[in-house]
Motif scaffolding. Structure first.
Motif, PDB file in Angstrom:
ATOM      1  N   GLY A 128     -19.980  -0.028  23.959  1.00  0.00           N
ATOM      2  CA  GLY A 128     -20.779  -1.240  23.972  1.00  0.00           C
ATOM      3  C   GLY A 128     -22.235  -1.011  23.641  1.00  0.00           C
ATOM      4  N   HIS A 129     -22.841   0.000  24.252  1.00  0.00           N
ATOM      5  CA  HIS A 129     -24.264   0.240  23.992  1.00  0.00           C
ATOM      6  C   HIS A 129     -24.497   0.704  22.566  1.00  0.00           C
ATOM      7  N   GLU A 130     -23.551   1.452  22.007  1.00  0.00           N
ATOM      8  CA  GLU A 130     -23.688   1.892  20.619  1.00  0.00           C
ATOM      9  C   GLU A 130     -23.552   0.696  19.666  1.00  0.00           C
ATOM     10  N   ARG A 131     -22.617  -0.190  19.977  1.00  0.00           N
ATOM     11  CA  ARG A 131     -22.411  -1.370  19.149  1.00  0.00           C
ATOM     12  C   ARG A 131     -23.650  -2.264  19.157  1.00  0.00           C
ATOM     13  N   ARG A 132     -24.222  -2.436  20.353  1.00  0.00           N
ATOM     14  CA  ARG A 132     -25.443  -3.260  20.449  1.00  0.00           C
ATOM     15  C   ARG A 132     -26.594  -2.620  19.680  1.00  0.00           C
ATOM     16  N   ALA A 133     -26.724  -1.308  19.748  1.00  0.00           N
ATOM     17  CA  ALA A 133     -27.803  -0.618  19.031  1.00  0.00           C
ATOM     18  C   ALA A 133     -27.636  -0.766  17.521  1.00  0.00           C
ATOM     19  N   VAL A 134     -26.390  -0.700  17.032  1.00  0.00           N
ATOM     20  CA  VAL A 134     -26.158  -0.882  15.597  1.00  0.00           C
ATOM     21  C   VAL A 134     -26.535  -2.304  15.188  1.00  0.00           C
ATOM     22  N   ARG A 188     -35.779   2.595   7.619  1.00  0.00           N
ATOM     23  CA  ARG A 188     -35.794   2.904   9.052  1.00  0.00           C
ATOM     24  C   ARG A 188     -34.509   2.431   9.723  1.00  0.00           C
ATOM     25  N   ALA A 189     -34.077   1.222   9.403  1.00  0.00           N
ATOM     26  CA  ALA A 189     -32.841   0.685   9.982  1.00  0.00           C
ATOM     27  C   ALA A 189     -31.631   1.498   9.522  1.00  0.00           C
ATOM     28  N   ASP A 190     -31.615   1.896   8.266  1.00  0.00           N
ATOM     29  CA  ASP A 190     -30.513   2.720   7.763  1.00  0.00           C
ATOM     30  C   ASP A 190     -30.451   4.054   8.487  1.00  0.00           C
ATOM     31  N   ASN A 191     -31.613   4.653   8.719  1.00  0.00           N
ATOM     32  CA  ASN A 191     -31.645   5.924   9.449  1.00  0.00           C
ATOM     33  C   ASN A 191     -31.154   5.759  10.880  1.00  0.00           C
ATOM     34  N   LYS A 192     -31.532   4.649  11.530  1.00  0.00           N
ATOM     35  CA  LYS A 192     -31.063   4.396  12.898  1.00  0.00           C
ATOM     36  C   LYS A 192     -29.551   4.268  12.936  1.00  0.00           C
ATOM     37  N   ILE A 193     -29.007   3.523  12.000  1.00  0.00           N
ATOM     38  CA  ILE A 193     -27.555   3.330  11.955  1.00  0.00           C
ATOM     39  C   ILE A 193     -26.841   4.650  11.706  1.00  0.00           C
ATOM     40  N   ASP A 194     -27.357   5.439  10.765  1.00  0.00           N
ATOM     41  CA  ASP A 194     -26.756   6.747  10.494  1.00  0.00           C
ATOM     42  C   ASP A 194     -26.806   7.643  11.723  1.00  0.00           C
TER      43      ASP A 194
END
Length: 105
Positions: free
Chosen positions: A33-39, A58-64
């Motif tokens: 759940g927390h990973e899904r919310r962060a994505v 920046r968003a792409d790096n966070k998702i990766d």
């Protein structure tokens, strides 16, 4: 002594391998759940940044990074499950060998 009962562990190993393959394909369903919310936060931030005319790097790096951390978590879980299965098999083999060697002939 029969074979060790590893069906539960085998099923968990198979399910974890499915999750790992899905994470490598960047699917959302195996994430916690927390990973899904962060994505989703990163996607929303990237959309906002793109709307303002900036890049989404920046968003792409966070998702990766999130998918890489989920992959590492699943690899660790898979390793633990395989180690536990091997321990059960080894214990059963040792018990079987001890029972055979304790015979009187």
């Amino acid at each position: 002594m029969g074979k060790p009962d590893t069906r539960r562990l085998d099923k968990a190993i198979q399910q974890t391998e499915r999750k790992l393959n899905a994470v490598r394909n960047q699917e959302m369903w195996p994430l916690e759940g927390h990973e899904r919310r962060a994505v989703l936060r990163a996607v929303a931030g990237g959309a906002y940044s793109l709307h303002r005319g900036n890049g989404t790097a920046r968003a792409d790096n966070k998702i990766d990074n999130l998918f890489n951390s989920a992959e590492m978590r699943l690899i660790a879980e898979l390793t633990a499950l395989k180690t536990e299965r091997q321990r059960l098999v080894t214990e059963n083999a040792q018990a079987k060998a001890a029972k055979k060697s304790s015979g009187w002939w």
